[in-house]
Design a protein around this motif. Sequence first.
Motif, mmCIF file in Angstrom:
data_model
loop_
_atom_site.group_PDB
_atom_site.id
_atom_site.type_symbol
_atom_site.label_atom_id
_atom_site.label_comp_id
_atom_site.label_asym_id
_atom_site.label_seq_id
_atom_site.Cartn_x
_atom_site.Cartn_y
_atom_site.Cartn_z
ATOM 1 N N LYS A 1 0.803 -1.219 0.000
ATOM 2 C CA LYS A 1 0.000 0.000 0.000
ATOM 3 C C LYS A 1 0.836 1.269 0.000
ATOM 4 N N ALA A 2 2.150 1.148 0.003
ATOM 5 C CA ALA A 2 3.026 2.317 0.021
ATOM 6 C C ALA A 2 3.538 2.592 -1.387
ATOM 7 N N PRO A 3 3.806 3.849 -1.736
ATOM 8 C CA PRO A 3 4.332 4.157 -3.067
ATOM 9 C C PRO A 3 5.728 3.593 -3.254
ATOM 10 N N SER A 4 6.014 3.167 -4.494
ATOM 11 C CA SER A 4 7.323 2.598 -4.837
ATOM 12 C C SER A 4 7.709 1.477 -3.881
ATOM 13 N N SER A 5 6.737 0.655 -3.537
ATOM 14 C CA SER A 5 6.968 -0.369 -2.527
ATOM 15 C C SER A 5 7.788 -1.524 -3.077
ATOM 16 N N PRO A 6 8.882 -1.913 -2.397
ATOM 17 C CA PRO A 6 9.618 -3.105 -2.816
ATOM 18 C C PRO A 6 8.885 -4.358 -2.360
ATOM 19 N N ASP A 7 9.273 -5.510 -2.916
ATOM 20 C CA ASP A 7 8.644 -6.745 -2.458
ATOM 21 C C ASP A 7 9.202 -7.131 -1.097
ATOM 22 N N ILE A 8 8.606 -8.151 -0.497
ATOM 23 C CA ILE A 8 8.960 -8.504 0.874
ATOM 24 C C ILE A 8 10.399 -8.994 0.971
ATOM 25 N N GLU A 9 10.911 -9.624 -0.083
ATOM 26 C CA GLU A 9 12.289 -10.102 -0.041
ATOM 27 C C GLU A 9 13.273 -8.929 -0.019
ATOM 28 N N THR A 10 12.913 -7.823 -0.666
ATOM 29 C CA THR A 10 13.769 -6.635 -0.636
ATOM 30 C C THR A 10 13.854 -6.072 0.772
ATOM 31 N N ILE A 11 12.690 -5.988 1.453
ATOM 32 C CA ILE A 11 12.686 -5.492 2.828
ATOM 33 C C ILE A 11 13.417 -6.461 3.744
ATOM 34 N N ALA A 12 13.248 -7.781 3.506
ATOM 35 C CA ALA A 12 13.942 -8.774 4.319
ATOM 36 C C ALA A 12 15.451 -8.639 4.174
ATOM 37 N N GLU A 13 15.921 -8.411 2.953
ATOM 38 C CA GLU A 13 17.347 -8.237 2.730
ATOM 39 C C GLU A 13 17.849 -6.971 3.411
ATOM 40 N N PHE A 14 17.024 -5.925 3.401
ATOM 41 C CA PHE A 14 17.378 -4.690 4.094
ATOM 42 C C PHE A 14 17.552 -4.938 5.589
ATOM 43 N N LEU A 15 16.656 -5.699 6.202
ATOM 44 C CA LEU A 15 16.753 -5.982 7.630
ATOM 45 C C LEU A 15 17.966 -6.830 7.962
ATOM 46 N N ARG A 16 18.311 -7.749 7.076
ATOM 47 C CA ARG A 16 19.443 -8.642 7.339
ATOM 48 C C ARG A 16 20.781 -7.938 7.147
ATOM 49 N N GLN A 17 20.790 -6.860 6.385
ATOM 50 C CA GLN A 17 22.051 -6.127 6.179
ATOM 51 C C GLN A 17 22.430 -5.406 7.462
ATOM 52 N N PRO A 18 23.618 -5.645 7.997
ATOM 53 C CA PRO A 18 24.007 -5.005 9.265
ATOM 54 C C PRO A 18 24.205 -3.513 9.106
ATOM 55 N N THR A 19 24.096 -2.800 10.214
ATOM 56 C CA THR A 19 24.362 -1.372 10.202
ATOM 57 C C THR A 19 25.857 -1.133 9.977
ATOM 58 N N PRO A 20 26.240 0.026 9.460
ATOM 59 C CA PRO A 20 27.659 0.273 9.150
ATOM 60 C C PRO A 20 28.546 0.182 10.390
ATOM 61 N N THR A 21 29.717 -0.388 10.204
ATOM 62 C CA THR A 21 30.692 -0.469 11.283
ATOM 63 C C THR A 21 31.439 0.859 11.400
ATOM 64 N N GLN A 22 32.256 0.954 12.442
ATOM 65 C CA GLN A 22 33.031 2.173 12.643
ATOM 66 C C GLN A 22 33.991 2.414 11.483
ATOM 67 N N GLN A 23 34.600 1.336 10.945
ATOM 68 C CA GLN A 23 35.527 1.495 9.832
ATOM 69 C C GLN A 23 34.826 1.949 8.558
ATOM 70 N N GLU A 24 33.555 1.573 8.406
ATOM 71 C CA GLU A 24 32.815 1.939 7.188
ATOM 72 C C GLU A 24 32.286 3.370 7.232
ATOM 73 N N ARG A 25 32.306 3.983 8.411
ATOM 74 C CA ARG A 25 31.793 5.340 8.553
ATOM 75 C C ARG A 25 32.918 6.361 8.398
ATOM 76 N N ALA A 26 32.543 7.529 7.911
ATOM 77 C CA ALA A 26 33.479 8.646 7.810
ATOM 78 C C ALA A 26 33.105 9.703 8.838
ATOM 79 N N GLN A 27 34.069 10.516 9.214
ATOM 80 C CA GLN A 27 33.803 11.596 10.153
ATOM 81 C C GLN A 27 32.841 12.607 9.519
ATOM 82 N N LEU A 28 31.937 13.141 10.329
ATOM 83 C CA LEU A 28 31.011 14.155 9.829
ATOM 84 C C LEU A 28 31.772 15.448 9.575
ATOM 85 N N ARG A 29 31.823 15.844 8.308
ATOM 86 C CA ARG A 29 32.606 17.021 7.933
ATOM 87 C C ARG A 29 31.753 18.108 7.273
ATOM 88 N N ASP A 30 30.678 17.695 6.603
ATOM 89 C CA ASP A 30 29.895 18.639 5.822
ATOM 90 C C ASP A 30 28.692 19.117 6.618
#
Length: 343
Positions: A138-167
């Motif tokens: 019911k949401a616009p541009s809605s992905p299928d359930i497998e897309t949302i499932a893959e999003f949930l399974r993807q871990p949040t960024p680690t400290q090494q993957e993040r950059a310092q806030l500069r902008d």
Amino acid sequence: LKPGFVHSVPLRRAFPLAMLQRLRTGAGASRARLLRAPFVVGAVAAKPFASPLPCPLNRARSSSSTVGERQYRAIRGSADEGLLMLGPCPSIETCDVTATSASALRLGSVVQHSGLQWLCLFAVDRHWISIPSIAATKAPSSPDIETIAEFLRQPTPTQQERAQLRDCVPTGIAAVDVLAPLGRGQSMLLCGPSGSGKSTLACDLVDYALRRNSFSQVIHFSTDSSNNGGKSAILPDDERILEFAAPRSKVDSATAGDATQLASLLNAFEVAQRVRDDGGHALLILDTFGPALAAWDQAVTWSKLESGSSINADMLASHRRDFFANLLERAGSMASGGSLTLL
């Protein structure tokens, strides 16, 4: 570090008593060395670990990843309520949930129940809380359930993957730019009673930021009934703005009504993360985080009814942290070049 925090149960279990004594009373070189060491205090790590620490938080996280059985049953909830509580079956005859995978349930698992697909969103005690896929359509541009499932399974960024806030992102609002400047990849919380102008402030910020090309995509999640066809009357008319207006519940209960809007909230997060991972700069505006809060409160109520007693406070806090952090910690400035700013 406050003494009350140092003496909390998780710290006393996680660290040797001698280390806590030095942390509490130590001074000079020994205390300085201890504070520089990469150990965990609460849920904040100064440096990621290669293997889990033997502390209650990590034990709770590992136990919350699976229910521990491969046969499940629906305990409480329905599609109209927007939530379904799943638990292990005492016998094969009582099982009415079919997992699409042979392994035990975990975050992002998809199951079948009553002719619908359900997505496992978070764990409380020994139970998994899931949402129906039908709400996502019911949401616009809605992905299928497998897309949302893959999003949930993807871990949040680690400290090494993040950059310092500069902008810094100018908002055009002097009070915000001077007292609480917004950085690209930052999370900012606007608090205030209903009608105080929070949404108007956010829309003014969006208008100014888009005119300066500060973001490549703005994603707006709202449960406001004034949204007509997914369009907000107060947001500027710009093709870079993608709006998610949550569908209304069929249930009169306010708690259940909020829970049915979780799928739209997840859609907004998924789109914003995709922009971030593609190297773009996304601004995700949540007019409310109410659907997630309501779903958690409902799940805790159900779990207490099932257990017949109170739930261990440490385990409950760990599960709650897992659920909310899995969404909110996706904001950040990435070393690869993209960013997700959360408002």
